[in-house]
Each structure stands twice: as structure tokens, then as C-alpha cells.
Design an enzyme around this catalytic site. Sequence first.
Site, PDB file in Angstrom:
ATOM      1  N   ASP A   1       7.956  26.227  10.383  1.00 10.37           N
ATOM      2  CA  ASP A   1       8.264  25.203   9.383  1.00 10.37           C
ATOM      3  C   ASP A   1       8.383  25.887   8.028  1.00 10.37           C
ATOM      4  OD1 ASP A   1       8.169  23.135  11.203  1.00 10.37           O
ATOM      5  OD2 ASP A   1       6.236  22.363  10.558  1.00 10.37           O
ATOM      6  N   ASN A   2       9.384  25.476   7.240  1.00 10.16           N
ATOM      7  CA  ASN A   2       9.602  26.041   5.918  1.00 10.16           C
ATOM      8  C   ASN A   2       9.680  24.924   4.892  1.00 10.16           C
ATOM      9  OD1 ASN A   2      10.024  28.701   7.035  1.00 10.16           O
ATOM     10  ND2 ASN A   2      12.039  28.001   7.664  1.00 10.16           N
TER      11      ASN A   2
ATOM     12  N   LYS B   1      18.234  24.079  12.830  1.00  6.37           N
ATOM     13  CA  LYS B   1      17.380  23.586  11.747  1.00  6.37           C
ATOM     14  C   LYS B   1      17.313  22.064  11.791  1.00  6.37           C
ATOM     15  CE  LYS B   1      18.658  27.361   8.641  1.00  6.37           C
ATOM     16  NZ  LYS B   1      19.270  27.712   7.359  1.00  6.37           N
TER      17      LYS B   1
ATOM     18  N   LYS C   1      22.204  36.668  -4.232  1.00  4.42           N
ATOM     19  CA  LYS C   1      22.655  36.733  -2.835  1.00  4.42           C
ATOM     20  C   LYS C   1      23.707  35.663  -2.559  1.00  4.42           C
ATOM     21  CE  LYS C   1      20.152  34.765   0.301  1.00  4.42           C
ATOM     22  NZ  LYS C   1      19.087  34.381   1.208  1.00  4.42           N
ATOM     23  N   ASP C   2      23.486  34.450  -3.045  1.00  6.01           N
ATOM     24  CA  ASP C   2      24.420  33.366  -2.774  1.00  6.01           C
ATOM     25  C   ASP C   2      25.719  33.517  -3.556  1.00  6.01           C
ATOM     26  OD1 ASP C   2      22.694  32.318  -0.939  1.00  6.01           O
ATOM     27  OD2 ASP C   2      21.852  30.824  -2.290  1.00  6.01           O
TER      28      ASP C   2
ATOM     29  N   HIS D   1      23.705  29.480   4.257  1.00  7.06           N
ATOM     30  CA  HIS D   1      22.988  30.506   5.010  1.00  7.06           C
ATOM     31  C   HIS D   1      23.086  30.304   6.518  1.00  7.06           C
ATOM     32  CE1 HIS D   1      20.232  30.505   1.247  1.00  7.06           C
ATOM     33  NE2 HIS D   1      21.292  31.261   1.040  1.00  7.06           N
TER      34      HIS D   1
ATOM     35  N   TYR E   1      12.030  22.069   6.389  1.00  2.10           N
ATOM     36  CA  TYR E   1      12.802  22.205   7.613  1.00  2.10           C
ATOM     37  C   TYR E   1      12.063  22.965   8.695  1.00  2.10           C
ATOM     38  CZ  TYR E   1      14.417  26.499   5.194  1.00  2.10           C
ATOM     39  OH  TYR E   1      14.498  27.673   4.490  1.00  2.10           O
TER      40      TYR E   1
ATOM     41  N   HIS F   1      24.373  26.623   6.585  1.00  4.47           N
ATOM     42  CA  HIS F   1      23.694  25.490   5.971  1.00  4.47           C
ATOM     43  C   HIS F   1      23.402  25.759   4.505  1.00  4.47           C
ATOM     44  CE1 HIS F   1      19.850  23.467   4.798  1.00  4.47           C
ATOM     45  NE2 HIS F   1      20.611  22.436   5.116  1.00  4.47           N
TER      46      HIS F   1
ATOM     47  N   ARG G   1       0.821  -1.220   0.000  1.00  2.40           N
ATOM     48  CA  ARG G   1       0.000   0.000   0.000  1.00  2.40           C
ATOM     49  C   ARG G   1       0.848   1.260   0.000  1.00  2.40           C
ATOM     50  NH1 ARG G   1      -2.786  -0.423   5.414  1.00  2.40           N
ATOM     51  NH2 ARG G   1      -0.712  -1.223   5.876  1.00  2.40           N
TER      52      ARG G   1
END
Length: 188
Positions: free
Chosen positions: A47-48, A71, A168-169, A61, A131, A118, A23
Site C-alpha cells: 500500500d502506498n 493499481k 523525472k516526469d 508512471h 493505492y 498512470h 455523526r
Amino acid sequence: MLITESSLPDIYILEPKVWGDDRGYFFESYREDLLTKTIRKFNWVQDNESLSTKGVLRGLHYQLPPFAQTKLVRVIRGNVLDVAVDIRKGSPNFGKYVTVELSETNKKQLLIPRGFAHGFVVLSDSAIFSYKVDNYYSKESERSILWNDPSLGIDWTLSEKDLVLSDKDKLGQKVQEADVFPFEELYA
């Protein structure tokens, strides 16, 4: 649920027991009592979830105190290479990192405490990444370590031409030049 410390102290890998049959499957993705008994009590406040396509690299980050975050991350669909870098000034592991493949198949989770940057890169066609965090997002406190900082030497497994990064990164700081903080401030 099996909870083991990674090769870096304070980062934990959580592996749930999965029950499956014709199942489908069932597993407990979160057990507060086991985390509290094994590590410590956490007060998750948000929660994200993100959806990303293959090659998207998000990170590295972190947020400065008083908005630093722990996290608990996992992949709902697809697979990613997840990375956590120790940025606790004065830590014997400063600048060291751990990588773990998180996937919908292995159902592993990574617990990343305050004081670590992270990031992750999507290895599958797409990935849904989820996360929990123990502090709210603060744009003013958000910082980014350069994903390809030569002093870190992270192997993201994909070639640079296949990576997709936000502006940004692309502008993250090298770990030696970044705004970091002493460990003592993290849980004040």
C-alpha cells in the site's frame, strides 16, 4: 459496491455505498470477494500513500515486467484528475486513455491493470492519494510517459504554468518511443 468497466476495457471504476448520518459516514473501501467475482483475484503486496499540493502532476508512471503493477487508487482527502493510458503494444486501444475525477466526496476508486501508465494531477489545495499494488516497486523497471505527449492530447484541466512536476516526469518519453511490452507478457 458498484463496479463498472470504464470506456477502456480492463479499467474499472469502483463506487462504494456510503452510509452517512449526523455523526459522519462509513463505507467499505475494499472487498476482495466482490473484486474476485466481478474482475479476478488480486494479490496486493504493498500500500502506498502520497500527499501533494494543488497543481502537482505525478505521472505517467509504469513498471516493466517482471515488475509490472496493477493499481487500485483512491483519494482520501481532496480531489484529483486521475489518468490511465493503454501502453500495451498491439492493443487496439494503444495510446488511448481514460480520466476519472477521484475525490474525498465521491469516494470513487480506479482499478488500473498492468500494461497501463498512470498519473494524476491535484485539483484541490492538497490531496492525500492512496493505492494498492500487486507487485513491489523496482527503480530499475520504472518508466515514465511524457505527461504532455501531443499524440495523447490529455487535458489535465489546469494550465501548464500551474503544474508542478518532478524532473523525472519532465523527462518522460513519448508513448510511441517508450519501452512498452506486449499484453501476453503482463500476466506471465
